[in-house]
Structure formats: structure tokens, C-alpha cells
Design an enzyme around this catalytic site. Structure first.
Site, PDB file in Angstrom:
ATOM      1  N   PRO A 117      -3.920   1.446   4.058  1.00  0.00           N
ATOM      2  CA  PRO A 117      -3.804   2.760   4.542  1.00  0.00           C
ATOM      3  C   PRO A 117      -2.545   3.147   4.800  1.00  0.00           C
ATOM      4  CG  PRO A 117      -4.248   1.133   6.392  1.00  0.00           C
ATOM      5  CD  PRO A 117      -4.540   0.574   4.838  1.00  0.00           C
ATOM      6  N   ASP A 118      -2.021   4.153   4.517  1.00  0.00           N
ATOM      7  CA  ASP A 118      -0.435   4.829   4.741  1.00  0.00           C
ATOM      8  C   ASP A 118      -0.374   4.902   6.134  1.00  0.00           C
ATOM      9  OD1 ASP A 118       2.048   5.842   4.710  1.00  0.00           O
ATOM     10  OD2 ASP A 118       1.375   7.513   3.438  1.00  0.00           O
ATOM     11  N   PHE A 119       0.300   4.042   6.502  1.00  0.00           N
ATOM     12  CA  PHE A 119       0.386   3.915   8.244  1.00  0.00           C
ATOM     13  C   PHE A 119       1.396   4.831   8.600  1.00  0.00           C
ATOM     14  CE2 PHE A 119       3.689   0.901   7.736  1.00  0.00           C
ATOM     15  CZ  PHE A 119       3.385  -0.015   6.677  1.00  0.00           C
ATOM     16  N   ARG A 120       2.214   5.463   7.592  1.00  0.00           N
ATOM     17  CA  ARG A 120       3.447   6.115   7.912  1.00  0.00           C
ATOM     18  C   ARG A 120       3.142   7.881   8.056  1.00  0.00           C
ATOM     19  NH1 ARG A 120       5.669   2.204   4.914  1.00  0.00           N
ATOM     20  NH2 ARG A 120       7.101   1.050   5.669  1.00  0.00           N
ATOM     21  N   GLN A 190       8.582  -4.263  -1.814  1.00  0.00           N
ATOM     22  CA  GLN A 190       8.728  -3.367  -0.288  1.00  0.00           C
ATOM     23  C   GLN A 190       7.396  -3.633   0.482  1.00  0.00           C
ATOM     24  OE1 GLN A 190       9.743   0.422  -2.209  1.00  0.00           O
ATOM     25  NE2 GLN A 190      11.259   0.652  -0.419  1.00  0.00           N
ATOM     26  N   ASN A 191       6.359  -4.176  -0.301  1.00  0.00           N
ATOM     27  CA  ASN A 191       5.247  -4.243   0.575  1.00  0.00           C
ATOM     28  C   ASN A 191       4.881  -5.364   1.195  1.00  0.00           C
ATOM     29  OD1 ASN A 191       4.658  -1.858  -0.906  1.00  0.00           O
ATOM     30  ND2 ASN A 191       3.424  -2.861  -2.557  1.00  0.00           N
ATOM     31  N   ASP A 193       1.942  -6.363   2.433  1.00  0.00           N
ATOM     32  CA  ASP A 193       0.432  -6.630   2.730  1.00  0.00           C
ATOM     33  C   ASP A 193      -0.010  -8.153   1.973  1.00  0.00           C
ATOM     34  OD1 ASP A 193       0.501  -5.918  -0.288  1.00  0.00           O
ATOM     35  OD2 ASP A 193       0.417  -4.101   0.240  1.00  0.00           O
ATOM     36  N   HIS A 210      10.854  -6.739   2.431  1.00  0.00           N
ATOM     37  CA  HIS A 210      10.720  -6.218   3.870  1.00  0.00           C
ATOM     38  C   HIS A 210       9.784  -7.246   4.773  1.00  0.00           C
ATOM     39  CE1 HIS A 210      11.260  -1.763   2.395  1.00  0.00           C
ATOM     40  NE2 HIS A 210      12.149  -2.449   2.665  1.00  0.00           N
TER      41      HIS A 210
END
Ligand SMILES: [Zn+2]
Length: 364
Positions: A117-120, A190-191, A193, A210
Site C-alpha cells: 500500500p502507498d502509505f503516504r 528506496q523501498n 519492504d 532507506h
């Protein structure tokens, strides 16, 4: 002379020296005049626009300007009738192993096909879920001061994203295949997950810019833990505590205001020897990741597989060896894989799956 001598450090680019400076590895006196000028400028510019300022470094650093081929290098003029490269050209060069030190840079766009999910974004399930914690703003979840004040929202996110909940997709396995063929130099992601590791890409081939859930550190005594040691607590919604000092154990995700992982700086040795840059599924908006794409030598081909033109591909200074495959990222990678003739191999790899236990793999 000092000006030129320090120019090399300055333009790799400003953020390198700035990071060293922040770590106390360099002093203010060591920072060149040009770099200080950059910092002054950059500090006044909103985060998202800093990529555009990348070019401004040339105004301050003549050495870099010359190295990049002066005006000709910047605007691509004076090269005669050099043909614009295509996806077919890139595929041919990969297939014939002319490209064998490939750097991949990837962002959230390669994980959304896995259902992350795009949490931003407001409206996405996870973001709405986080609102029950009364976050002052979405980014607060990754702010270290807020974490010390209230770690609950971050651990709710950790529970959602913890390795094992989602499976890697075709894009991750494509990069794994590049590695299997010995043509991947490094993947910069950048992930957070962990899908790269799950697809079987060894940790030493990854720069998780990140951070990662695969390792964790006590916020008080700095003792190291494996991500797996926290799994039960995180899945049960309990804040993991250090058995030694009772401090909170934080997964090694990089928060705003925290140091970048040491491994990020391998770009200093990777980028000068890379022969192809593939950028995919990223808006290239978050520094310092965003500037990396512009740090690649001018002679190196760059392939963008993305929904939109971003970073140096969007600045109107596209090079003859820049190729953009726009649209859905998975479709773009599929197209490249077909041109490569690797379709069957990739399918076989996906059927076997990656090393599902690789989240435990602490190999450096
Ligand atoms: Zn501790």
C-alpha cells in the site's frame, strides 16, 4: 588551485561531503567554498525541488563543468548526428553482455504491483489506518523525535510491511536474473519492504538506501538484533524491548534526521565503473537518492522504466543514450525481457521463487 583540487569532492555532489561533515568526519574548514555555497542555496529550497538544483553545481564548480564536457556535455549539442538510442539497443547490449556492470535504482513503483500500500497517500487503506494514532502529519511516522514520543504508529506500519506479508513481482525477479547472469553491479532501492531480498538478490548486491526490517538496533544500548527476533512482538502489536536494557528496539529503517546507511556510499565506487543505469518506479524526489541518477557519467546509457519522465530525464537535457520506456512499470520490464529473449528463464525463476528465508540472511 585549492579550488580545483577540492572541486572533485564537491561535485560528487554536495551531499557527499555534507554527510561526512554531519558525521563529524570532516570539518567545516575542509568543506570547500563552493560546497558551502551549495549548502546555503539548498537549505532554502524545498526538498522536492532540490533535484533541479543539481545542475546549479556547475555554476560553482568549474572542474566539474569541464569534466562533464562543458556546455556541449550539458546540452548534448555539437555531437554531430549521433543516433538516439532505443530500448532495442539497450536490450541488444545487455544480451550481448556489452553491459555487465548494471546499476539499478528503484522506488515504490516496483512494489505497488505486489500490493504494497502507498502509505503516504490519503485515501489509501494504510494511511487511513494510521490516522487512529493522531499523527500530526503522515511523515511524522518516520521522524525520530516523534518515534521517541510515540512509537506505536511506526510499529503498526512495521506489522503491515514486515517481510513475509507480500511477495516480490516480475520486476524484482528481473533484477535477480540480472544478478544470476553476473551483470548486476548493484541495486539501489528506496523501498523498505524487503522484496528484493525475498526475490533472492543477495544483501551484498543491495543498497537499501532507506534501511531494512532485516536488522534492528536497540535505541538505548545500540545492541544489534535480527529482524526475525522482533517478528513475534511486532505481529502481536507489542513494542519490542531490549532484554539487556529494556530500551525500545527499532528496525533499521532510516528515519528523517538519521544517518544514511554506510552502504549508501558504495555509490562512490559503483558509479564510476557502471556501464548502464536502469531507473524504475521512482519519482526521484527524495534526496540524496534523487541526485544519484544525475551522477552517472555522460557516456553511460540510462534507461528509465517509469510512469512519468523524472529527474534528469525530465530536465530537457536528455542525452542520446537516454532511453525512456513510459507507462506501467511491469509492462515496461516485460517488454525489455521479451527483447532480451529471457522470458522463459524469468518465468522459471518466478515459479521457483526467491530464497524465502533470505530475510534471515545477514550476509554483508
Ligand atoms: Zn538495549
Amino acid at each position: 588551485m585549492l579550488y580545483l583540487k577540492t572541486g572533485l569532492n564537491v561535485c560528487r555532489c554536495c551531499f557527499t561531503e555534507k554527510s561526512l561533515w554531519r558525521r563529524g568526519l570532516s570539518t567545516t574548514e575542509n568543506l570547500s567554498r563552493t560546497n558551502l555555497a551549495h549548502q546555503k542555496i539548498l537549505s532554502h529550497i524545498p526538498h522536492a525541488q532540490k533535484g533541479a538544483v543539481f545542475l546549479s553545481q556547475f555554476l560553482y564548480c568549474p572542474a566539474a563543468f569541464i569534466r562533464r564536457g562543458g556546455v556541449r556535455g550539458l546540452f548534448g549539442g555539437g555531437r554531430g548526428n549521433i543516433r538516439q538510442q532505443t530500448l532495442e539497443d539497450i536490450a541488444e547490449n545487455i544480451r550481448e553482455r556489452k553491459f555487465k556492470r548494471i546499476v539499478v535504482m528503484a522506488g515504490a513503483g516496483i512494489s505497488t504491483p505486489s500490493g504494497i500500500p502507498d502509505f503516504r497517500s490519503p485515501g489509501s487503506g494504510l494511511y487511513d489506518n494510521l490516522q487512529q494514532y493522531n499523527l500530526p502529519y503522515a511523515e511524522a511516522i518516520f521522524e525520530i523525535n516523534y518515534f521517541h514520543h510515540n512509537p506505536n504508529p511506526f510499529f503498526a506500519l512495521a506489522k503491515e510491511l514486515y517481510p513475509g506479508n507480500y511477495q516480490p513481482n516480475l520486476t524484482h525477479y528481473f533484477i535477480r536474473l540480472l544478478h544470476d547472469k553476473g551483470q548486476l553491479l548493484r541495486m539501489y532501492t528506496q523501498n523498505i519492504d524487503g522484496l528484493e531480498r525475498m526475490a533472492g538478490i543477495p544483501p551484498k548486491m543491495l543498497v537499501e538506501a532507506h534501511g531494512t526490517f532485516a536488522t534492528a538496533t536497540c535505541t538505548v544500548c545500540r545492541r544489534d538484533y535480527k529482524g526475525e527476533e522482533l517478528r513475534n512482538d511486532i505481529m502481536e502489536g507489542t513494542i519490542p524491548k531490549c532484554p539487556t536494557c529494556k530500551g525500545i528496539i527499532k528496525p533499521d529503517i532510516v528515519f528523517f534526521g538519521e544517518e544514511l546507511p554506510q552502504q549508501f556510499f558504495t555509490y562512490l565506487t559503483d558509479f564510476p565503473i557502471a556501464d548502464l543505469l536502469i531507473v524504475m518506479g521512482t519519482s526521484l524526489e527524495v534526496e540524496p537518492f534523487a541526485s544519484l541518477a544525475g551522477a552517472m557519467r555522460g557516456s553511460v546509457s540510462r534507461l528509465l522504466i517509469n510512469r512519468d519522465l523524472v529527474g534528469p530525464f525530465a530536465w530537457g537535457s536528455q542525452r542520446h543514450n537516454d532511453v525512456a520506456e513510459l507507462g506501467d512499470v511491469v509492462s515496461g520490464v516485460k517488454k525489455l525481457v521479451e527483447l532480451l529473449g529471457w522470458k522463459q528463464e524469468l518465468e522459471a525463476l518466478m515459479n521457483v521463487g526467491g530464497d524465502k528465508t533470505s530475510v534471515n540472511n545477514q550476509e554483508e
